[in-house]
Design a protein around this motif. Structure first.
Motif, PDB file in Angstrom:
ATOM      1  N   ALA A  40     -19.554 124.071  21.923  1.00 40.86           N
ATOM      2  CA  ALA A  40     -19.327 123.478  23.240  1.00 40.86           C
ATOM      3  C   ALA A  40     -20.329 123.999  24.252  1.00 40.86           C
ATOM      4  O   ALA A  40     -20.562 123.384  25.277  1.00 40.86           O
ATOM      5  CB  ALA A  40     -17.914 123.780  23.707  1.00 40.86           C
ATOM      6  N   MET A  41     -20.925 125.136  23.961  1.00 39.54           N
ATOM      7  CA  MET A  41     -21.878 125.741  24.882  1.00 39.54           C
ATOM      8  C   MET A  41     -23.279 125.587  24.331  1.00 39.54           C
ATOM      9  O   MET A  41     -23.489 125.625  23.126  1.00 39.54           O
ATOM     10  CB  MET A  41     -21.571 127.235  25.045  1.00 39.54           C
ATOM     11  N   PRO A  42     -24.298 125.424  25.187  1.00 40.14           N
ATOM     12  CA  PRO A  42     -25.674 125.389  24.703  1.00 40.14           C
ATOM     13  C   PRO A  42     -26.069 126.737  24.124  1.00 40.14           C
ATOM     14  O   PRO A  42     -25.566 127.769  24.548  1.00 40.14           O
ATOM     15  CB  PRO A  42     -26.488 125.082  25.983  1.00 40.14           C
ATOM     16  N   THR A  43     -26.967 126.734  23.153  1.00 41.99           N
ATOM     17  CA  THR A  43     -27.403 127.981  22.550  1.00 41.99           C
ATOM     18  C   THR A  43     -28.434 128.664  23.425  1.00 41.99           C
ATOM     19  O   THR A  43     -28.993 128.073  24.345  1.00 41.99           O
ATOM     20  CB  THR A  43     -28.031 127.734  21.169  1.00 41.99           C
ATOM     21  N   GLU A  44     -28.717 129.928  23.127  1.00 43.44           N
ATOM     22  CA  GLU A  44     -29.649 130.726  23.914  1.00 43.44           C
ATOM     23  C   GLU A  44     -31.036 130.098  23.931  1.00 43.44           C
ATOM     24  O   GLU A  44     -31.525 129.568  22.943  1.00 43.44           O
ATOM     25  CB  GLU A  44     -29.732 132.126  23.298  1.00 43.44           C
ATOM     26  N   ALA A  45     -31.653 130.122  25.093  1.00 41.99           N
ATOM     27  CA  ALA A  45     -32.995 129.564  25.215  1.00 41.99           C
ATOM     28  C   ALA A  45     -33.976 130.334  24.352  1.00 41.99           C
ATOM     29  O   ALA A  45     -34.044 131.546  24.414  1.00 41.99           O
ATOM     30  CB  ALA A  45     -33.445 129.620  26.683  1.00 41.99           C
ATOM     31  N   GLN A  46     -34.716 129.595  23.529  1.00 39.44           N
ATOM     32  CA  GLN A  46     -35.708 130.227  22.670  1.00 39.44           C
ATOM     33  C   GLN A  46     -37.082 130.097  23.336  1.00 39.44           C
ATOM     34  O   GLN A  46     -37.939 129.337  22.891  1.00 39.44           O
ATOM     35  CB  GLN A  46     -35.703 129.555  21.286  1.00 39.44           C
ATOM     36  N   ALA A  47     -37.260 130.782  24.428  1.00 38.46           N
ATOM     37  CA  ALA A  47     -38.473 130.625  25.226  1.00 38.46           C
ATOM     38  C   ALA A  47     -39.666 131.275  24.553  1.00 38.46           C
ATOM     39  O   ALA A  47     -39.618 132.441  24.191  1.00 38.46           O
ATOM     40  CB  ALA A  47     -38.272 131.260  26.605  1.00 38.46           C
ATOM     41  N   PRO A  48     -40.771 130.500  24.352  1.00 35.92           N
ATOM     42  CA  PRO A  48     -41.966 131.080  23.751  1.00 35.92           C
ATOM     43  C   PRO A  48     -42.604 132.111  24.665  1.00 35.92           C
ATOM     44  O   PRO A  48     -43.237 133.044  24.222  1.00 35.92           O
ATOM     45  CB  PRO A  48     -42.884 129.858  23.557  1.00 35.92           C
ATOM     46  N   GLY A  49     -42.453 131.917  25.980  1.00 32.02           N
ATOM     47  CA  GLY A  49     -42.958 132.891  26.924  1.00 32.02           C
ATOM     48  C   GLY A  49     -41.791 133.504  27.663  1.00 32.02           C
ATOM     49  O   GLY A  49     -40.676 133.010  27.587  1.00 32.02           O
ATOM     50  N   LEU A  50     -42.057 134.580  28.413  1.00 31.82           N
ATOM     51  CA  LEU A  50     -40.942 135.262  29.050  1.00 31.82           C
ATOM     52  C   LEU A  50     -41.090 135.348  30.564  1.00 31.82           C
ATOM     53  O   LEU A  50     -40.439 136.165  31.186  1.00 31.82           O
ATOM     54  CB  LEU A  50     -40.778 136.661  28.444  1.00 31.82           C
ATOM     55  N   ASN A  61     -33.878 122.592  28.822  1.00 32.31           N
ATOM     56  CA  ASN A  61     -33.793 121.633  27.722  1.00 32.31           C
ATOM     57  C   ASN A  61     -32.461 121.720  26.980  1.00 32.31           C
ATOM     58  O   ASN A  61     -32.138 120.852  26.162  1.00 32.31           O
ATOM     59  CB  ASN A  61     -34.936 121.868  26.724  1.00 32.31           C
ATOM     60  N   LEU A  62     -31.701 122.775  27.261  1.00 28.29           N
ATOM     61  CA  LEU A  62     -30.440 122.993  26.546  1.00 28.29           C
ATOM     62  C   LEU A  62     -29.210 122.696  27.396  1.00 28.29           C
ATOM     63  O   LEU A  62     -28.091 122.924  26.961  1.00 28.29           O
ATOM     64  CB  LEU A  62     -30.380 124.447  26.054  1.00 28.29           C
ATOM     65  N   ILE A  63     -29.441 122.195  28.595  1.00 30.96           N
ATOM     66  CA  ILE A  63     -28.316 121.889  29.487  1.00 30.96           C
ATOM     67  C   ILE A  63     -28.411 120.433  29.927  1.00 30.96           C
ATOM     68  O   ILE A  63     -29.368 119.730  29.605  1.00 30.96           O
ATOM     69  CB  ILE A  63     -28.302 122.826  30.710  1.00 30.96           C
ATOM     70  N   SER A  64     -27.410 119.970  30.637  1.00 26.90           N
ATOM     71  CA  SER A  64     -27.386 118.569  31.071  1.00 26.90           C
ATOM     72  C   SER A  64     -28.474 118.303  32.107  1.00 26.90           C
ATOM     73  O   SER A  64     -28.963 119.220  32.781  1.00 26.90           O
ATOM     74  CB  SER A  64     -26.024 118.227  31.672  1.00 26.90           C
ATOM     75  N   ASN A  65     -28.835 117.041  32.258  1.00 31.19           N
ATOM     76  CA  ASN A  65     -29.853 116.665  33.237  1.00 31.19           C
ATOM     77  C   ASN A  65     -29.415 117.018  34.652  1.00 31.19           C
ATOM     78  O   ASN A  65     -30.217 117.460  35.478  1.00 31.19           O
ATOM     79  CB  ASN A  65     -30.149 115.164  33.151  1.00 31.19           C
ATOM     80  N   PHE A  71     -30.761 123.392  39.008  1.00 31.56           N
ATOM     81  CA  PHE A  71     -31.568 124.602  38.864  1.00 31.56           C
ATOM     82  C   PHE A  71     -32.952 124.411  39.478  1.00 31.56           C
ATOM     83  O   PHE A  71     -33.489 125.325  40.110  1.00 31.56           O
ATOM     84  CB  PHE A  71     -31.699 124.993  37.387  1.00 31.56           C
ATOM     85  N   THR A  72     -33.527 123.245  39.303  1.00 36.65           N
ATOM     86  CA  THR A  72     -34.846 122.973  39.882  1.00 36.65           C
ATOM     87  C   THR A  72     -34.784 123.108  41.397  1.00 36.65           C
ATOM     88  O   THR A  72     -35.681 123.697  42.025  1.00 36.65           O
ATOM     89  CB  THR A  72     -35.321 121.566  39.501  1.00 36.65           C
ATOM     90  N   SER A  73     -33.710 122.595  41.990  1.00 33.47           N
ATOM     91  CA  SER A  73     -33.542 122.687  43.441  1.00 33.47           C
ATOM     92  C   SER A  73     -33.367 124.142  43.877  1.00 33.47           C
ATOM     93  O   SER A  73     -33.990 124.584  44.856  1.00 33.47           O
ATOM     94  CB  SER A  73     -32.320 121.865  43.859  1.00 33.47           C
ATOM     95  N   LEU A  74     -32.556 124.890  43.146  1.00 34.03           N
ATOM     96  CA  LEU A  74     -32.328 126.296  43.473  1.00 34.03           C
ATOM     97  C   LEU A  74     -33.606 127.116  43.315  1.00 34.03           C
ATOM     98  O   LEU A  74     -33.898 128.016  44.115  1.00 34.03           O
ATOM     99  CB  LEU A  74     -31.226 126.872  42.596  1.00 34.03           C
ATOM    100  N   GLU A  75     -34.364 126.801  42.279  1.00 28.95           N
ATOM    101  CA  GLU A  75     -35.606 127.542  42.032  1.00 28.95           C
ATOM    102  C   GLU A  75     -36.667 127.239  43.078  1.00 28.95           C
ATOM    103  O   GLU A  75     -37.450 128.117  43.443  1.00 28.95           O
ATOM    104  CB  GLU A  75     -36.114 127.223  40.630  1.00 28.95           C
ATOM    105  N   THR A  76     -36.665 126.027  43.566  1.00 24.14           N
ATOM    106  CA  THR A  76     -37.594 125.677  44.642  1.00 24.14           C
ATOM    107  C   THR A  76     -37.267 126.484  45.901  1.00 24.14           C
ATOM    108  O   THR A  76     -38.158 127.026  46.569  1.00 24.14           O
ATOM    109  CB  THR A  76     -37.511 124.167  44.953  1.00 24.14           C
ATOM    110  N   TRP A  97     -27.227 130.959  35.474  1.00 29.77           N
ATOM    111  CA  TRP A  97     -27.763 130.922  34.111  1.00 29.77           C
ATOM    112  C   TRP A  97     -26.818 131.643  33.155  1.00 29.77           C
ATOM    113  O   TRP A  97     -26.608 131.200  32.023  1.00 29.77           O
ATOM    114  CB  TRP A  97     -29.151 131.557  34.063  1.00 29.77           C
ATOM    115  N   ASP A  98     -26.219 132.723  33.612  1.00 28.85           N
ATOM    116  CA  ASP A  98     -25.288 133.449  32.748  1.00 28.85           C
ATOM    117  C   ASP A  98     -24.037 132.614  32.473  1.00 28.85           C
ATOM    118  O   ASP A  98     -23.485 132.663  31.367  1.00 28.85           O
ATOM    119  CB  ASP A  98     -24.893 134.777  33.390  1.00 28.85           C
ATOM    120  N   ASP A  99     -23.599 131.848  33.456  1.00 29.27           N
ATOM    121  CA  ASP A  99     -22.437 130.973  33.265  1.00 29.27           C
ATOM    122  C   ASP A  99     -22.675 129.975  32.132  1.00 29.27           C
ATOM    123  O   ASP A  99     -21.725 129.537  31.473  1.00 29.27           O
ATOM    124  CB  ASP A  99     -22.110 130.213  34.552  1.00 29.27           C
ATOM    125  N   LEU A 100     -23.931 129.624  31.911  1.00 31.79           N
ATOM    126  CA  LEU A 100     -24.283 128.673  30.849  1.00 31.79           C
ATOM    127  C   LEU A 100     -24.765 129.384  29.581  1.00 31.79           C
ATOM    128  O   LEU A 100     -25.334 128.759  28.688  1.00 31.79           O
ATOM    129  CB  LEU A 100     -25.366 127.704  31.346  1.00 31.79           C
TER     130      LEU A 100
END
Length: 282
Positions: A40-50, A61-65, A71-76, A97-100
């Motif tokens: 039911a939960m997305p798996t951990e992000a497998q980020a090639p970079g950190l 890519n692992l969460i809903s649109n 997140f894009t708005s918050l990050e901006t 991010w931790d909630d997800l």
């Protein structure tokens, strides 16, 4: 009597089920689904970079649109902010991010918080989250970097307060997991327990490492003490059951597994335990 290989398989199966920090009172993320299971939960992000941007992009890519747009708005807003406002924005992003269950971007934001407000609490939180990311991710590149960052965070915490048991516990876990001689980490955890016999995190880790090293009797003693004298949790019962199972004490294992199921009230864990109990009753 189980063969060494069977015992090893049971140890691995039991250990990999528990992810993130084992010490959260929230059961979410406690069990990793099998490869063919639907989570039911997305798996951990497998980020090639950190970097923050790379980790965030991969996690999106692992969460809903809709969530990704938020997140894009918050990050901006985070990028445009400065000073205390920027730190507060980082805290919000870390929590979301931790909630997800995306511990990598969450940990990186907490690191930003600690860099901006370098105090004991912030560095311990960052270290804890990096350890959660280390536990959760299977990315061979990210995993050692998460451990290295946890080592740095707890090192900063200890530099601020060398008596902090939370910082020492975190550092002990880091060392046992590969950032030094394992016995040095065990000694650090034992020292924490000596000073605070009811320290839940230190005791849990000592019990877990006893299972990993095949010292099942010691693990049983540790987890029974935790349950009786500190805190009865789904994970403490689960590990107790794993230790009993490895010693062939199926009745005791079944009882402990069922207690874990009862306390967790989590469908994924319940399904796993039902199958496990059925196997042990054969």
């Amino acid at each position: 009597m189980k063969s060494p290989r069977t015992t090893q398989i049971v140890i691995i199966a039991g250990i990999v089920l528990l992810v993130g920090f084992l010490f959260s009172q929230d059961i979410k993320g406690l069990v990793k689904p099998k490869e063919d299971a639907v989570s039911a939960m997305p798996t951990e992000a497998q980020a090639p970079g950190l970097s923050l941007l790379e980790a965030s992009a991969t996690a999106k890519n692992l969460i809903s649109n809709a969530a990704a747009k938020e997140f894009t708005s918050l990050e901006t807003a985070y990028q445009k902010a400065s000073g205390e406002e920027k730190i507060n924005q980082a805290k919000v992003l870390a929590q979301k991010w931790d909630d997800l269950e995306q511990a990598i971007p969450s940990a990186l934001y907490l690191e930003e918080v600690a860099n901006g407000q370098a105090n004991l609490t912030n560095w311990v939180k960052a270290g804890d989250r990096f350890l959660k990311a280390f536990d959760n991710t299977q990315d061979s590149i990210a995993k050692p970097i998460m451990l290295q960052k946890a080592n740095h965070a707890f090192g900063e915490a200890i530099a601020i307060d060398s008596t902090s048991l939370d910082a020492k516990t975190g550092m002990g876990v880091v060392i046992v997991n590969g950032a030094g001689a394992p016995m040095e980490g065990i000694a650090m955890l034992l020292d924490v327990v000596k000073k605070d016999p009811k320290n839940f995190k230190a005791n849990m880790n000592l019990g877990m490492f006893a299972i990993k090293s095949g010292q099942f009797d010691k693990a049983i003693t540790r987890f029974e003490d935790i349950i009786k004298n500190i805190k009865a949790t789904p994970d403490s019962y689960f590990y107790l059951a794993t230790a009993y199972e490895n010693l062939g004490k199926n009745k005791e294992a079944i009882d402990a597994y069922l207690q874990s199921k009862k306390l967790a009230a989590n469908p994924t864990l319940s399904s796993f335990i039902d199958k496990k109990v059925a196997e042990l009753k054969k």
